[in-house]
Structure formats: structure tokens, C-alpha cells
Design an enzyme around this catalytic site. Structure first.
Site, PDB file in Angstrom:
ATOM      1  N   SER A 143      10.062  -6.838 -50.727  1.00 52.58           N
ATOM      2  CA  SER A 143      10.304  -7.591 -51.965  1.00 52.58           C
ATOM      3  C   SER A 143       9.693  -6.870 -53.174  1.00 52.58           C
ATOM      4  O   SER A 143      10.246  -6.911 -54.277  1.00 52.58           O
ATOM      5  CB  SER A 143       9.790  -9.029 -51.857  1.00 52.58           C
ATOM      6  OG  SER A 143       8.390  -9.071 -51.896  1.00 52.58           O
ATOM      7  N   MET A 196       1.965  -0.510 -44.410  1.00 55.35           N
ATOM      8  CA  MET A 196       0.813  -1.017 -43.670  1.00 55.35           C
ATOM      9  C   MET A 196       0.125   0.050 -42.818  1.00 55.35           C
ATOM     10  O   MET A 196      -0.319  -0.221 -41.707  1.00 55.35           O
ATOM     11  CB  MET A 196       1.237  -2.223 -42.816  1.00 55.35           C
ATOM     12  CG  MET A 196       1.825  -3.362 -43.626  1.00 55.35           C
ATOM     13  SD  MET A 196       0.860  -3.788 -45.101  1.00 55.35           S
ATOM     14  CE  MET A 196       0.233  -5.372 -44.624  1.00 55.35           C
ATOM     15  N   HIS A 230      -1.811  -4.799 -53.804  1.00 54.27           N
ATOM     16  CA  HIS A 230      -2.609  -5.519 -52.802  1.00 54.27           C
ATOM     17  C   HIS A 230      -2.695  -6.992 -53.211  1.00 54.27           C
ATOM     18  O   HIS A 230      -2.951  -7.288 -54.382  1.00 54.27           O
ATOM     19  CB  HIS A 230      -4.004  -4.897 -52.719  1.00 54.27           C
ATOM     20  CG  HIS A 230      -4.850  -5.502 -51.649  1.00 54.27           C
ATOM     21  ND1 HIS A 230      -4.667  -5.206 -50.309  1.00 54.27           N
ATOM     22  CD2 HIS A 230      -5.855  -6.401 -51.700  1.00 54.27           C
ATOM     23  CE1 HIS A 230      -5.535  -5.906 -49.593  1.00 54.27           C
ATOM     24  NE2 HIS A 230      -6.268  -6.633 -50.409  1.00 54.27           N
TER      25      HIS A 230
HETATM   26  C1  GAR Z   1       2.813  -7.818 -50.272  1.00 56.16           C
HETATM   27  O1  GAR Z   1       2.190  -9.051 -50.452  1.00 56.16           O
HETATM   28  C2  GAR Z   1       1.825  -6.683 -50.524  1.00 56.16           C
HETATM   29  O2  GAR Z   1       0.938  -6.960 -51.570  1.00 56.16           O
HETATM   30  C3  GAR Z   1       1.117  -6.631 -49.201  1.00 56.16           C
HETATM   31  O3  GAR Z   1       2.114  -6.794 -48.243  1.00 56.16           O
HETATM   32  C4  GAR Z   1       3.163  -7.577 -48.803  1.00 56.16           C
HETATM   33  C5  GAR Z   1       4.464  -6.805 -48.662  1.00 56.16           C
HETATM   34  O4  GAR Z   1       5.551  -7.583 -49.057  1.00 56.16           O
HETATM   35  N1  GAR Z   1       0.430  -5.392 -49.050  1.00 56.16           N
HETATM   36  C6  GAR Z   1      -0.723  -5.272 -48.404  1.00 56.16           C
HETATM   37  O5  GAR Z   1      -1.308  -6.194 -47.878  1.00 56.16           O
HETATM   38  C7  GAR Z   1      -1.282  -3.858 -48.376  1.00 56.16           C
HETATM   39  N2  GAR Z   1      -2.671  -3.885 -48.063  1.00 56.16           N
HETATM   40  P1  GAR Z   1       6.926  -6.892 -49.441  1.00 56.16           P
HETATM   41  O6  GAR Z   1       7.321  -6.001 -48.259  1.00 56.16           O
HETATM   42  O7  GAR Z   1       7.873  -8.065 -49.578  1.00 56.16           O
HETATM   43  O8  GAR Z   1       6.748  -6.119 -50.702  1.00 56.16           O
END
Ligand code: GAR
Length: 216
Positions: A15, A92, A111
Site C-alpha cells: 500500500s 521485511m 516505519h
Molecule cells: C507498513 O505499515 C510499514 O510501515 C511497515 O509494514 C507495513 C507495510 O505495508 N513496515 C515495517 O514495519 C518495517 N519495519 P504495505 O506493504 O501495505 O506498504
């Protein structure tokens, strides 16, 4: 106008990637996405990239003998696509110092906490458990230390008594989608100066950009 080429690394639904794709759709935006790399096959983020006509690469980390070999492959792929800035968007995997050193002060991460609070995983759960009344998200320059590095943008949201991990995550995510495109635009247009641990934004007015101010 020549736009700065960006590589986006993802591991999931993408997203935040979508918010960057949407921002780059404006021809006046100073960056374009040259490549999206996923370390997990067939994630939804790859579909989002393809739907936008962006080149993708899937490099599963399990296919490599060790972390260094995986990172070398990712780095070579990004360099091959001409990526001058790298954005981690729900990526990740922790990246080693050799990888980070290839894009000094040119790699961003988003983050879902108000760093330096709640580094690592399950940040929204940690925020609920800690009983904080404000949570939020951070865009920062990537350094070899996890969820560390100069902060470009943050947005805060309230933690409500009725919140679950899901409702809080959704409220934070909405803000992630605002601040990531803004922070990337600043970096891509050369408006960020790094002084020690601080990222200083030169917007010509000497004051915070309204886009990062918390919603009222
Ligand atoms: C998001 O909330 C991002 O901030 C988090 O993973 C999610 C990914 O969502 N990232 C972390 O926790 C990194 N340490 P997305 O794939 O929908 O962008």
C-alpha cells in the site's frame, strides 16, 4: 525535467508502494519508480507495480546461500535499473552495511511508529501495550542500524481507548501514505541536508512543511 530514478523494495501488499506510484503519476513529481523488487514471490505489491507498467523483479532470499549473496543480487538489480534512490516500503529484511553504503543518505524507510519509540516488529501492539496516547509513523534515512537514521517526516495519530492492533494500524497507515511521498519528493529534489543525526529540510521558508503536520 529529468526525474530521479527510484527502486522500491517490498515484501507484501504494497500500500505504501501504491502511494508512491500515485504520487509519481504527477509529471511534476521529482522522482519516478524505475523498478520494484520483492523478496517474496507473488505478493500483491508486485501486481500493483505491473498494473502501473513498472518493471519488477522477484528475488526470494531463500534462493541464496547467505545474506550477502542475496543483498549483492538485489543491489546489482537496482544498479542495473539505474536506481539513484532506494525506498523500503514494507520490506521485511534487515539490510547489511555493505548494501546500505551503496546509497548513502539515499535510502528511505517507512516505519509504523514515532521513532525512536518501538523499533522492530509489532510496533502497533507495542504502542497499545505501552499505553501511549499518541502513535504514528516515521520516514527516515536508512543506516546499518535497525529503524535508526535521520528522520525526514513523522505524523502522529491518537490512540483511542477502543483501539485494537488493526484499527490503530489502519489509522497510522493513512498517515504513512501522506508522509512517504512527501519525504521522497524532498530527497529527490535535493532539499534534504543531513547534519549528524538530523535531516534538515530546506523548503525555502525555514519552517516545517504543512504536509507533515499532524491532522487536527
Ligand atoms: C507498513 O505499515 C510499514 O510501515 C511497515 O509494514 C507495513 C507495510 O505495508 N513496515 C515495517 O514495519 C518495517 N519495519 P504495505 O506493504 O501495505 O506498504
Amino acid at each position: 525535467m529529468a526525474r530521479v530514478k527510484v527502486g522500491v523494495l517490498i515484501s507484501g501488499r504494497g500500500s505504501n508502494l501504491q502511494s508512491l506510484i500515485d504520487a509519481t503519476a504527477d509529471p511534476g513529481y521529482p522522482a519516478e519508480i524505475a523498478l520494484v523488487v520483492s523478496n517474496i514471490p507473488e505478493v500483491y505489491g508486485l501486481e500493483r507495480a505491473r498494473a502501473a507498467g513498472i518493471e519488477t523483479a522477484t528475488l526470494p532470499h531463500d534462493d541464496y546461500p547467505n545474506r550477502a549473496a542475496f543483498e549483492e543480487s538485489v543491489a546489482r538489480t537496482l544498479v542495473g535499473a539505474g536506481c539513484e534512490i532506494v525506498c523500503l516500503a514494507g520490506f521485511m529484511r534487515v539490510l547489511g552495511s555493505d548494501f546500505v553504503a551503496r546509497w548513502p543518505n539515499r535510502m528511505l524507510n517507512i516505519h509504523p511508529s514515532l521513532l525512536p519509540s518501538f523499533k522492530g516488529l509489532h510496533t502497533q501492539r507495542k504502542a497499545l501495550e505501552a499505553g501511549v496516547t499518541l502513535a504514528g509513523c516515521t520516514v527516515h534515512i536508512v543506516t546499518p542500524d535497525l529503524d535508526d537514521g535521520p528522520i525526514l517526516a513523522q505524523a502522529a495519530v491518537p490512540v483511542l481507548p477502543s483501539d485494537t492492533e488493526d484499527t490503530l494500524s489502519a489509522r497510522i497507515l493513512e498517515q504513512e501514505h501522506r508522509i512517504y511521498p512527501a519525504a521522497l519528493a524532498w530527497l529527490a529534489s535535493g532539499r534534504v541536508r543531513i547534519e549528524g543525526r538530523r535531516a534538515i529540510l530546506d523548503n525555502g521558508r525555514g519552517e516545517p512543511d504543512p504536509v507533515v503536520m499532524p491532522p487536527v
